[in-house]
Design a protein around this motif. Structure first.
Motif, PDB file in Angstrom:
ATOM      1  N   LEU A  55     112.001  31.121  21.630  1.00 40.62           N
ATOM      2  CA  LEU A  55     111.703  31.822  20.386  1.00 40.62           C
ATOM      3  C   LEU A  55     112.733  31.528  19.295  1.00 40.62           C
ATOM      4  CD1 LEU A  55     110.598  35.308  21.776  1.00 40.62           C
ATOM      5  CD2 LEU A  55     109.140  33.570  20.729  1.00 40.62           C
ATOM      6  N   ARG A  56     113.895  31.036  19.677  1.00 37.82           N
ATOM      7  CA  ARG A  56     114.925  30.730  18.690  1.00 37.82           C
ATOM      8  C   ARG A  56     114.617  29.403  17.995  1.00 37.82           C
ATOM      9  NH1 ARG A  56     117.483  33.764  22.462  1.00 37.82           N
ATOM     10  NH2 ARG A  56     119.010  35.274  21.660  1.00 37.82           N
ATOM     11  N   PRO A  57     114.826  29.332  16.683  1.00 35.55           N
ATOM     12  CA  PRO A  57     114.538  28.082  15.974  1.00 35.55           C
ATOM     13  C   PRO A  57     115.488  26.974  16.396  1.00 35.55           C
ATOM     14  CG  PRO A  57     115.624  29.663  14.527  1.00 35.55           C
ATOM     15  CD  PRO A  57     115.305  30.393  15.791  1.00 35.55           C
ATOM     16  N   SER A  58     114.962  25.773  16.463  1.00 31.96           N
ATOM     17  CA  SER A  58     115.743  24.596  16.825  1.00 31.96           C
ATOM     18  C   SER A  58     116.178  23.863  15.566  1.00 31.96           C
ATOM     19  CB  SER A  58     114.909  23.674  17.721  1.00 31.96           C
ATOM     20  OG  SER A  58     115.487  22.393  17.827  1.00 31.96           O
ATOM     21  N   SER A  59     117.380  23.301  15.600  1.00 36.12           N
ATOM     22  CA  SER A  59     117.870  22.547  14.450  1.00 36.12           C
ATOM     23  C   SER A  59     117.033  21.296  14.210  1.00 36.12           C
ATOM     24  CB  SER A  59     119.336  22.155  14.663  1.00 36.12           C
ATOM     25  OG  SER A  59     119.470  21.380  15.856  1.00 36.12           O
ATOM     26  N   ARG A  60     116.359  20.835  15.260  1.00 36.22           N
ATOM     27  CA  ARG A  60     115.561  19.615  15.132  1.00 36.22           C
ATOM     28  C   ARG A  60     114.093  19.903  14.853  1.00 36.22           C
ATOM     29  NH1 ARG A  60     115.226  14.764  19.710  1.00 36.22           N
ATOM     30  NH2 ARG A  60     113.792  13.397  18.547  1.00 36.22           N
ATOM     31  N   TYR A  61     113.535  20.930  15.557  1.00 37.05           N
ATOM     32  CA  TYR A  61     112.100  21.187  15.447  1.00 37.05           C
ATOM     33  C   TYR A  61     111.764  22.477  14.700  1.00 37.05           C
ATOM     34  CZ  TYR A  61     111.970  17.622  19.081  1.00 37.05           C
ATOM     35  OH  TYR A  61     112.125  16.458  19.792  1.00 37.05           O
ATOM     36  N   GLY A  62     112.775  23.264  14.372  1.00 39.43           N
ATOM     37  CA  GLY A  62     112.501  24.514  13.683  1.00 39.43           C
ATOM     38  C   GLY A  62     111.942  25.567  14.626  1.00 39.43           C
ATOM     39  N   LEU A  64     109.204  27.217  16.911  1.00 39.34           N
ATOM     40  CA  LEU A  64     108.033  26.799  17.672  1.00 39.34           C
ATOM     41  C   LEU A  64     106.840  27.704  17.351  1.00 39.34           C
ATOM     42  CD1 LEU A  64     109.386  26.064  21.275  1.00 39.34           C
ATOM     43  CD2 LEU A  64     108.458  24.422  19.658  1.00 39.34           C
ATOM     44  N   PRO A  65     105.657  27.121  17.133  1.00 40.37           N
ATOM     45  CA  PRO A  65     104.466  27.948  16.930  1.00 40.37           C
ATOM     46  C   PRO A  65     104.158  28.776  18.181  1.00 40.37           C
ATOM     47  CG  PRO A  65     104.073  25.666  16.285  1.00 40.37           C
ATOM     48  CD  PRO A  65     105.377  25.685  17.009  1.00 40.37           C
ATOM     49  N   GLU A  66     103.480  29.863  17.991  1.00 43.37           N
ATOM     50  CA  GLU A  66     103.147  30.747  19.104  1.00 43.37           C
ATOM     51  C   GLU A  66     102.342  30.016  20.171  1.00 43.37           C
ATOM     52  OE1 GLU A  66     100.004  34.263  19.382  1.00 43.37           O
ATOM     53  OE2 GLU A  66     101.848  34.923  18.381  1.00 43.37           O
ATOM     54  N   GLU A  67     101.359  29.221  19.748  1.00 40.60           N
ATOM     55  CA  GLU A  67     100.508  28.521  20.716  1.00 40.60           C
ATOM     56  C   GLU A  67     101.301  27.495  21.513  1.00 40.60           C
ATOM     57  OE1 GLU A  67      97.515  29.364  21.571  1.00 40.60           O
ATOM     58  OE2 GLU A  67      97.644  30.978  20.100  1.00 40.60           O
ATOM     59  N   ALA A  68     102.300  26.875  20.896  1.00 40.99           N
ATOM     60  CA  ALA A  68     103.124  25.915  21.625  1.00 40.99           C
ATOM     61  C   ALA A  68     103.902  26.608  22.739  1.00 40.99           C
ATOM     62  CB  ALA A  68     104.086  25.217  20.665  1.00 40.99           C
ATOM     63  N   ILE A  69     104.389  27.799  22.465  1.00 39.52           N
ATOM     64  CA  ILE A  69     105.107  28.564  23.495  1.00 39.52           C
ATOM     65  C   ILE A  69     104.163  28.970  24.613  1.00 39.52           C
ATOM     66  CG2 ILE A  69     106.363  30.701  23.938  1.00 39.52           C
ATOM     67  CD1 ILE A  69     107.475  30.516  21.104  1.00 39.52           C
ATOM     68  N   LEU A  70     102.974  29.441  24.243  1.00 36.01           N
ATOM     69  CA  LEU A  70     102.007  29.894  25.242  1.00 36.01           C
ATOM     70  C   LEU A  70     101.500  28.737  26.097  1.00 36.01           C
ATOM     71  CD1 LEU A  70      99.967  32.432  23.077  1.00 36.01           C
ATOM     72  CD2 LEU A  70     101.769  32.928  24.732  1.00 36.01           C
ATOM     73  N   ASP A  71     101.468  27.531  25.532  1.00 34.74           N
ATOM     74  CA  ASP A  71     101.018  26.360  26.295  1.00 34.74           C
ATOM     75  C   ASP A  71     102.119  25.815  27.192  1.00 34.74           C
ATOM     76  OD1 ASP A  71      98.517  26.459  25.180  1.00 34.74           O
ATOM     77  OD2 ASP A  71      98.928  24.956  23.638  1.00 34.74           O
ATOM     78  N   THR A  72     103.378  25.925  26.736  1.00 30.78           N
ATOM     79  CA  THR A  72     104.492  25.287  27.440  1.00 30.78           C
ATOM     80  C   THR A  72     105.064  26.151  28.551  1.00 30.78           C
ATOM     81  OG1 THR A  72     105.060  24.113  25.402  1.00 30.78           O
ATOM     82  CG2 THR A  72     106.741  24.192  27.131  1.00 30.78           C
ATOM     83  N   LEU A  73     105.220  27.443  28.315  1.00 33.22           N
ATOM     84  CA  LEU A  73     105.899  28.302  29.288  1.00 33.22           C
ATOM     85  C   LEU A  73     105.218  28.328  30.655  1.00 33.22           C
ATOM     86  CD1 LEU A  73     108.383  30.003  29.586  1.00 33.22           C
ATOM     87  CD2 LEU A  73     107.090  31.997  28.829  1.00 33.22           C
TER      88      LEU A  73
END
Length: 270
Positions: A55-62, A64-73
């Motif tokens: 949930l924390r923003p990345s210096s490289r990718y900013g 993460l969208p909610e769907e990206a988290i739900l798909d990856t976790l």
């Protein structure tokens, strides 16, 4: 197909009972996770677990969208269950067969907090030899012994022409025993990962979690789990092999390398 129906492989689009069950479980997991993601983001209390890190923003990718988290976790969750489950047996076996190495792991683990829940990434970074031992066991017995990649365009590989759309099989089990990359490749030597030249980030050297953009997304978490499992086990117990048949391994395409007939004796370490 009539004689050996168990060998029939259904096409991926056929909704078999197992696939329907898996789909239902994935949907249930996602539905349960979605309100947690939204609650944490709205409150600002992201948490210090794996989800909190995502949930924390990345210096490289900013962010993460909610769907990206739900798909990856879910993938990370499965990866951190499957690989450690297969690898744990081999790690315990090597702790039993190499008591000197196990003692060195126990000495490192003595610096861990008494409460496992208080362990932080700083403690994990201090387990250098333990991490080296885990990597060495994974080198000799990679949980996923066969990887597949599909060529997106025609390319040359080791003097061969690979046509676009071809499937390339990569065998970490044999690649890890390449003497050009590992001296005495059949020998158990955790120290090789402590040298400057023994970097697991070098392409083709360490393939237990795959490599490249399609490498295992749960590799870091799986390594952390295996390292702490190894450290805490060696800290508390001294393992040995009781008399009996030699443990073997089972090789399957879908399940990887798993120990078969593993029997160990654990005594409290003084």
């Amino acid at each position: 197909m009539l004689v050996r129906p168990s060998r029939w492989v259904w096409p991926r689009w056929v909704p078999t009972p197992a696939r329907r069950f898996r789909t239902r479980q994935q949907v249930a997991f996602t539905n349960a996770l979605r309100p947690i993601v939204r609650r944490r983001r709205s409150s600002g209390r992201l948490g210090d677990d794996m989800l909190g890190q995502m949930l924390r923003p990345s210096s490289r990718y900013g962010l993460l969208p909610e769907e990206a988290i739900l798909d990856t976790l879910p993938g990370i969750t499965v990866a951190t269950f499957e690989t450690p489950s297969r690898a744990a047996g081999w790690i315990l076996l090597y702790l039993a067969r190499y008591p000197q190495a196990a003692g060195r792991v126990a000495a490192e683990a003595a610096l861990l907090p008494a409460d496992p829940a208080a362990t932080t990434s700083t403690h994990l970074d201090g387990l250098r030899y333990t991490q080296a031992l885990v990597r060495e066991v994974l080198r000799l017995h990679p949980p996923s012994w066969l990887l597949t990649r599909r060529a997106t365009r025609q390319t040359q590989l080791a003097g061969y022409t690979i046509d676009a759309g071809s499937t390339v099989l990569v065998c970490p089990y044999t690649a890890h025993r390449d003497a050009r990359e590992h001296s005495d490749p059949d020998q158990f030597q955790p120290e090789r990962w402590l040298d400057a030249s023994g970097s697991p980030t070098k392409p083709g050297v360490f393939l237990s979690f795959g490599t490249g953009p399609h490498g295992c997304e749960g590799a870091a978490l799986a390594m952390a789990m295996l390292t702490l499992l190894t450290a805490q086990t060696a800290r508390r117990y001294q393992l040995s092999e009781p008399p009996g048949p030699e443990p073997s391994y089972q090789v399957t395409t879908l399940e990887g390398l798993a120990t078969v007939g593993l029997r160990l004796r654990a005594t409290l370490r003084s």
